[in-house]
Write a protein that holds these residues in place. Structure first.
Motif, PDB file in Angstrom:
ATOM      1  N   GLY A   1      18.184 -49.244   7.918  1.00 17.08           N
ATOM      2  CA  GLY A   1      16.564 -49.233   8.757  1.00 17.08           C
ATOM      3  C   GLY A   1      16.913 -48.490   9.335  1.00 17.08           C
ATOM      4  O   GLY A   1      15.671 -47.511   9.160  1.00 17.08           O
ATOM      5  N   ARG A   2      18.009 -47.316   8.909  1.00 16.97           N
ATOM      6  CA  ARG A   2      18.270 -46.047   9.814  1.00 16.97           C
ATOM      7  C   ARG A   2      18.139 -44.715   8.043  1.00 16.97           C
ATOM      8  O   ARG A   2      17.644 -45.144   7.497  1.00 16.97           O
ATOM      9  N   LEU A   3      17.330 -43.329   9.472  1.00 20.11           N
ATOM     10  CA  LEU A   3      17.200 -42.646   8.626  1.00 20.11           C
ATOM     11  C   LEU A   3      18.107 -41.444   8.701  1.00 20.11           C
ATOM     12  O   LEU A   3      18.399 -41.296   9.625  1.00 20.11           O
ATOM     13  N   LEU A   4      18.353 -40.489   7.268  1.00 26.50           N
ATOM     14  CA  LEU A   4      19.822 -39.502   7.401  1.00 26.50           C
ATOM     15  C   LEU A   4      18.384 -38.495   8.147  1.00 26.50           C
ATOM     16  O   LEU A   4      17.328 -38.173   7.676  1.00 26.50           O
ATOM     17  N   VAL A   5      19.059 -37.435   8.911  1.00 26.41           N
ATOM     18  CA  VAL A   5      18.822 -36.433   8.504  1.00 26.41           C
ATOM     19  C   VAL A   5      19.790 -35.343   8.950  1.00 26.41           C
ATOM     20  O   VAL A   5      21.315 -35.836   9.525  1.00 26.41           O
ATOM     21  N   GLY A   6      20.026 -33.809   8.951  1.00 21.04           N
ATOM     22  CA  GLY A   6      21.134 -33.268   8.619  1.00 21.04           C
ATOM     23  C   GLY A   6      20.176 -32.163   9.898  1.00 21.04           C
ATOM     24  O   GLY A   6      19.491 -31.884   9.735  1.00 21.04           O
TER      25      GLY A   6
ATOM     26  N   PRO B   1      19.452 -22.121  12.131  1.00 19.84           N
ATOM     27  CA  PRO B   1      20.697 -22.297  12.117  1.00 19.84           C
ATOM     28  C   PRO B   1      20.186 -23.374  13.227  1.00 19.84           C
ATOM     29  O   PRO B   1      20.410 -23.170  14.242  1.00 19.84           O
ATOM     30  N   GLY B   2      21.446 -25.117  13.396  1.00 24.17           N
ATOM     31  CA  GLY B   2      21.085 -25.299  14.139  1.00 24.17           C
ATOM     32  C   GLY B   2      20.153 -26.612  14.319  1.00 24.17           C
ATOM     33  O   GLY B   2      19.900 -27.503  15.083  1.00 24.17           O
ATOM     34  N   ARG B   3      19.356 -26.090  13.423  1.00 18.65           N
ATOM     35  CA  ARG B   3      17.928 -27.429  13.187  1.00 18.65           C
ATOM     36  C   ARG B   3      18.022 -28.741  13.056  1.00 18.65           C
ATOM     37  O   ARG B   3      18.724 -27.756  11.713  1.00 18.65           O
ATOM     38  N   TRP B   4      17.453 -30.008  13.131  1.00 19.53           N
ATOM     39  CA  TRP B   4      17.565 -30.832  12.369  1.00 19.53           C
ATOM     40  C   TRP B   4      16.658 -30.930  11.294  1.00 19.53           C
ATOM     41  O   TRP B   4      15.542 -30.935  11.799  1.00 19.53           O
ATOM     42  N   GLN B   5      16.661 -31.512  10.204  1.00 20.64           N
ATOM     43  CA  GLN B   5      16.222 -32.014   9.171  1.00 20.64           C
ATOM     44  C   GLN B   5      16.084 -32.714   8.617  1.00 20.64           C
ATOM     45  O   GLN B   5      17.554 -33.104   8.340  1.00 20.64           O
ATOM     46  N   PRO B   6      15.554 -33.347   7.528  1.00 16.73           N
ATOM     47  CA  PRO B   6      15.838 -34.090   6.577  1.00 16.73           C
ATOM     48  C   PRO B   6      15.921 -33.476   4.956  1.00 16.73           C
ATOM     49  O   PRO B   6      16.251 -32.051   5.133  1.00 16.73           O
ATOM     50  N   PRO B   7      16.429 -34.074   4.437  1.00 15.36           N
ATOM     51  CA  PRO B   7      16.923 -33.365   3.343  1.00 15.36           C
ATOM     52  C   PRO B   7      16.366 -32.548   2.864  1.00 15.36           C
ATOM     53  O   PRO B   7      15.157 -33.180   2.419  1.00 15.36           O
ATOM     54  N   GLY B   8      16.162 -32.033   1.957  1.00 19.13           N
ATOM     55  CA  GLY B   8      14.639 -30.716   1.479  1.00 19.13           C
ATOM     56  C   GLY B   8      15.287 -28.932   1.752  1.00 19.13           C
ATOM     57  O   GLY B   8      15.683 -28.331   1.846  1.00 19.13           O
TER      58      GLY B   8
END
Length: 238
Positions: free
Chosen positions: A99-104, A113-120
């Protein structure tokens, strides 16, 4: 401007001509781009499908006007009287089976640089003479997921999600990936990152995390994409 999240049932795309620039605007754009490249030599002035405008009909319909530009047009933002340039982008919601969600987190060599977001990422235009459609977005989303996380999900396995308008006026199309085991997601990203580093390439994500709540998202160090909290809130049912 704050981010918005829309449920859309119909989308129509129309290609338009690129915005006209004065000689002064083009000179200023080229100068700004040269400065940006000097600061980050990995920047690439590749082709993009840029957002020219959109209109919602109030009944789930969305009409999108787009045009063929290159990345350097982004630096027009902030120039007095310059045409507004926004992006079309895709993002993939990749859950794991608990149930967790991946962010990078975007690496220092990227444009954020340094920003968290979903793949895309920003959408590339179709070949000349080809029309833009949702299948092109889906294929691009699958490619971004593989390039950033190592997950080889087929395009036709990605389900359509909502549309987001981010705080800078860019329009994003979200897709839902099928769940994968957490250990598999981490292992695939690790293999991808080590292979790219070994070949002298910086991974687009320098770190990935699996978040299980909005509070976990908010506790991540550094900024996040302006739409990410809205998307995560929807994902977690908040």
């Amino acid at each position: 401007m704050t981010a918005e999240l829309w449920e859309v049932s119909r989308v129509r795309f129309e290609e338009t001509a690129p915005p006209a620039l004065t000689a002064a605007q083009r000179t200023a754009m080229d100068h700004r781009w040269a400065v940006a490249v000097a600061a980050n030599p990995t920047l690439f002035d590749g082709p993009v499908a840029a957002l020219a405008g959109f209109e919602r009909d109030g009944a789930g319909g969305l009409s999108v006007s787009w045009t063929r530009l290159t990345y350097r047009y982004r630096v027009l933002r902030g120039l007095p009287d310059a045409p507004a340039v926004a992006a079309l982008f895709v993002a993939v919601l990749q859950p794991c089976d608990d149930g967790r969600l991946l962010v990078g987190r975007m690496s220092p060599t990227t444009s954020a640089p340094g920003r968290w977001q979903p793949p895309g990422g920003t959408l590339e235009p179709p070949a000349e003479g080809r029309e833009l459609d949702l299948e092109a977005f889906r294929r691009h989303a699958a490619r971004e997921l593989a390039e950033e996380t190592g997950s080889d999900t087929a395009a036709d396995a990605l389900g359509p999600g909502p549309v987001v308008l981010d705080a800078r006026g860019s329009l994003g199309f979200l897709f839902n990936a099928p769940p994968r085991p957490a250990c598999e997601l981490r292992e695939r990203y690790s293999q991808l990152a080590w292979a790219e580093i070994a070949s002298g390439v910086h991974p687009e994500f320098d770190r990935v995390e699996l978040i299980g709540s909005l509070s976990e998202l908010r506790s991540l160090p550094g900024p996040s994409a302006s739409y990410l909290e809205l998307v995560a809130g929807r994902f977690f049912g908040a």
